[in-house]
Design a protein around this motif. Structure first.
Motif, PDB file in Angstrom:
ATOM      1  N   TYR A   1       0.915  -1.223   0.108  1.00 31.54           N
ATOM      2  CA  TYR A   1      -0.148  -0.039  -0.070  1.00 31.54           C
ATOM      3  C   TYR A   1       0.932   1.364   0.022  1.00 31.54           C
ATOM      4  O   TYR A   1       1.616   1.436   0.845  1.00 31.54           O
ATOM      5  N   TYR A   2       0.747   2.202  -1.031  1.00 29.91           N
ATOM      6  CA  TYR A   2       1.505   3.392  -0.985  1.00 29.91           C
ATOM      7  C   TYR A   2       0.576   4.399  -0.612  1.00 29.91           C
ATOM      8  O   TYR A   2      -0.285   4.758  -1.008  1.00 29.91           O
ATOM      9  N   PHE A   3       1.109   5.153   0.573  1.00 28.73           N
ATOM     10  CA  PHE A   3       0.631   6.224   1.106  1.00 28.73           C
ATOM     11  C   PHE A   3       0.688   7.550   0.282  1.00 28.73           C
ATOM     12  O   PHE A   3       1.541   7.709  -0.274  1.00 28.73           O
ATOM     13  N   ASP A   4      -0.369   8.445   0.383  1.00 33.45           N
ATOM     14  CA  ASP A   4      -0.434   9.723  -0.203  1.00 33.45           C
ATOM     15  C   ASP A   4       0.691  10.659   0.211  1.00 33.45           C
ATOM     16  O   ASP A   4       0.416  11.186   1.370  1.00 33.45           O
ATOM     17  N   CYS A   5       1.540  10.872  -0.369  1.00 33.52           N
ATOM     18  CA  CYS A   5       2.873  11.686   0.148  1.00 33.52           C
ATOM     19  C   CYS A   5       3.090  12.683  -0.743  1.00 33.52           C
ATOM     20  O   CYS A   5       4.304  13.024  -0.711  1.00 33.52           O
ATOM     21  N   ASN A   6       2.224  13.061  -1.469  1.00 28.31           N
ATOM     22  CA  ASN A   6       2.307  14.412  -2.230  1.00 28.31           C
ATOM     23  C   ASN A   6       3.417  14.063  -3.405  1.00 28.31           C
ATOM     24  O   ASN A   6       4.403  15.032  -3.593  1.00 28.31           O
ATOM     25  N   GLN A   7       3.340  13.102  -3.892  1.00 23.08           N
ATOM     26  CA  GLN A   7       4.430  12.546  -4.968  1.00 23.08           C
ATOM     27  C   GLN A   7       3.690  12.989  -6.404  1.00 23.08           C
ATOM     28  O   GLN A   7       2.427  13.016  -6.337  1.00 23.08           O
TER      29      GLN A   7
END
Lengths: 188, 387
Positions: free
Chosen positions: B359-365
């Motif tokens: 799961y990839y978290f929303d890190c403003n990428q």
């Protein structure tokens, strides 16, 4: 993990930075456009305090919606629409637009000197526009400066197209008259 | 004509004129728009909760599985000791297999291997010594044991193809299980066939009432964005250090490449943007051994990874081709869990496959498959080398 500050050399980089919510880019965008947007807000609002509110709300809307800018066309043009909309919403809240059609003075006659505009400073010119009666001011700003059609103005201000044309004509005459008086040393 | 001239002059003067606003306005704006940092911390905390939950689940699964298998099997060493305690049950003649009778005597090599490993503890050594020092005594029991040992070794050699030195391959694998390992892996994410189509129009935005006829002519607002994401590819090196017989911790370095193509269809032209994102990652995983045989391991693991974007390369083709590189700020956090298996190919090398969910978290990428589809299934395949 903090976001590092960086230099933004182009408008494209600033916009991309704002899309990524980079504070430095947001600050840079504000510094570039806030003076001109404040002038726009003052022209529409008619008073400084309301113009500050419009500037504030307009930039918050801009930063929240900047992803909607597709990267084509004039960014400043797109940005001006946001601030015009914000100003009109502010005027609606203050119930200014309801009385805009009732203003019916000024002759509507155009003077023979369009270059009279050059005889006064930009600041004085802006203050004159801001001091116009509400109906004149909105129609004149939307048509002469922002490029809206009478049909669009009529829809936006909830007036007839004929009224929009009439008010525009009178607004021009009103403004020219004030410029002439100002050049002659009169103060209002 | 005079009216238009008047309007144009006035427009030019007003568009270029600006007044410096009060500094307090920016302070107020800033306080209302700088929200992402708080959101990031919340996501970070939530991420740790997810990792903790997955790790707990793997641990429970391991404990339950271990209890089951312990009841099913006894250690080969225990079997050997039992045999040594009752030597009369060992009939050398019966233990020697006939060729072609492999299934019947398969347990025998295991017994022999274990007895060699524990030579000092069982009576076999003593009896061998007795044989060397007292060959003339001729005691029946000693002779019987002495002749038995070479035969069991002979048995061992017959059924162990990869015999090396004094110890068969199975024993060497056992010995290396608890040692650090280095793995080279390749990861594919097959669940990335997501297509994303977006129609951008003023009618969809909040600014429809602001679009004058002049604006619409200049800006051509209707545009269709069609984005396709290709499978992401990762390669990496992993170091696994055993903490106990059951648990190991692994870390390393990984490189990932994410590729996408976005077609912009406008009124008059079509533009293609090819985006390649490069990331370097640092994983930290905890593994637990679930089940193992001589050549096969089954294990579970969970952990997190932090990645730093190296660059975002955009290749733009269309009326005005462009090729440029953007810097990628911030970090990409992700959490994952796996149930993997390893098959031992030789004394030191094993081939492993780890199906995993990430799961990839929303890190403003920058926008990528990870933002379009945060939950992904992956398959990691690699070779593991034990020191």
């Amino acid at each position: 993990m903090g976001i590092r500050k960086r230099e933004y050399s182009t408008q494209q980089e600033i916009i991309e930075g704002c899309i990524k919510r980079e504070p430095t880019a947001q600050r840079k965008l504000y510094e570039i456009y806030a003076p001109r947007m404040l002038t726009l807000a003052t022209r529409y609002s008619g008073d400084r305090e309301r113009a500050k509110d419009v500037l504030h709300d307009g930039f918050i809307t801009l930063f929240n919606k900047i992803e909607s800018y597709g990267g084509f066309g004039s960014f400043e043009g797109w940005m001006r629409r946001i601030f015009v909309n914000t100003a009109l919403m502010s005027l609606r809240k203050a119930d200014v637009l309801r009385n805009s059609e009732q203003i019916d003075y000024a002759s509507g006659e155009m003077s023979d000197a369009p270059d009279a505009v050059e005889s006064i400073s930009s600041k004085e010119l802006m203050e004159l526009i801001a001091s116009m009666p509400d109906g004149f001011r909105l129609v004149f700003n939307m048509y002469a400066i922002e490029g809206y059609s009478h049909q669009e103005i009529a829809k936006e201000l909830n007036i007839s197209e004929g009224s929009s044309r009439s008010q525009l004509s009178r607004a021009r005459a009103w403004l020219q008259e004030r410029i002439r008086r100002q050049n002659e040393g009169e103060r209002f | 004509m005079k009216e238009r001239d008047f309007d144009n002059r006035l427009k030019q003067r007003m568009e270029s004129y600006g007044e410096t606003p009060d500094p307090s306005i920016w302070l107020s704006i800033e306080s209302k728009i700088v929200v992402p940092a708080k959101g990031g911390r919340v996501v970070f905390v939530k991420g740790f909760r997810v990792v903790a939950a997955v790790a707990a689940a793997v641990l429970l699964f391991y404990i339950a599985g271990r209890e089951f298998f312990i009841q099913e099997r006894e250690s080969p060493l225990v079997e050997v000791l039992k045999i040594e305690e009752s030597p009369t049950e060992i009939n050398v003649d019966r233990q020697i297999p006939e060729r072609g009778e492999v299934p019947k005597i398969l347990p025998a090599p295991t017994v022999a291997v274990a007895s060699v490993e524990r030579e000092p503890q069982i009576k076999t050594d003593e009896t061998l010594t007795d044989k060397k020092t007292e060959p003339e005594t001729g005691q029946p029991e000693t002779k019987q044991t002495a002749t038995r040992q070479p035969e069991t070794r002979q048995l061992n050699r017959e059924f162990t193809k990869d015999f090396s030195g004094d110890f068969p391959i199975e024993l060497q694998i056992k010995k290396r299980r608890g040692r650090p390992s280095l793995a080279f892996s390749t990861t594919l994410a097959p669940s990335v066939g997501t297509n994303e189509r977006v129609l951008h129009t003023f009618a969809q935005s909040d600014f429809k009432e602001l679009s004058s006829s002049l604006d619409r002519e200049q800006n051509q607002p209707e545009t269709v964005y069609d984005t396709r994401y290709l499978p992401s590819v990762s390669v990496g090196l992993q170091v696994m250090i055993p903490l106990s017989k059951t648990f190991s911790v692994a870390t390393g370095l990984s490189y990932s490449a994410l590729y996408s193509i976005t077609d912009e269809q406008r009124f008059s032209d079509k533009i293609r943007n090819e985006q390649t994102l490069h990331y370097i990652g640092l994983p930290l995983y905890l593994y637990a051994n679930i089940y193992s045989t001589e050549r096969f391991f089954l294990y579970g693991g969970a952990g997190a990874m932090v990645e730093k974007g190296i660059a975002e390369r955009i290749k733009r083709s269309g009326p005005v081709p462009q090729d440029y590189t953007n810097r990628v700020d911030g970090l990409q956090w992700s959490a994952g869990a796996t149930i993997g298996a390893e098959y031992v190919l030789g004394r030191r090398v094993g081939l492993y496959a780890d199906p995993m969910v990430m799961y990839y978290f929303d890190c403003n990428q920058p926008k990528s498959i990870r933002s379009a589809q945060p939950l992904q299934f992956k398959l990691e395949i690699g070779l593991r080398y034990r020191f």
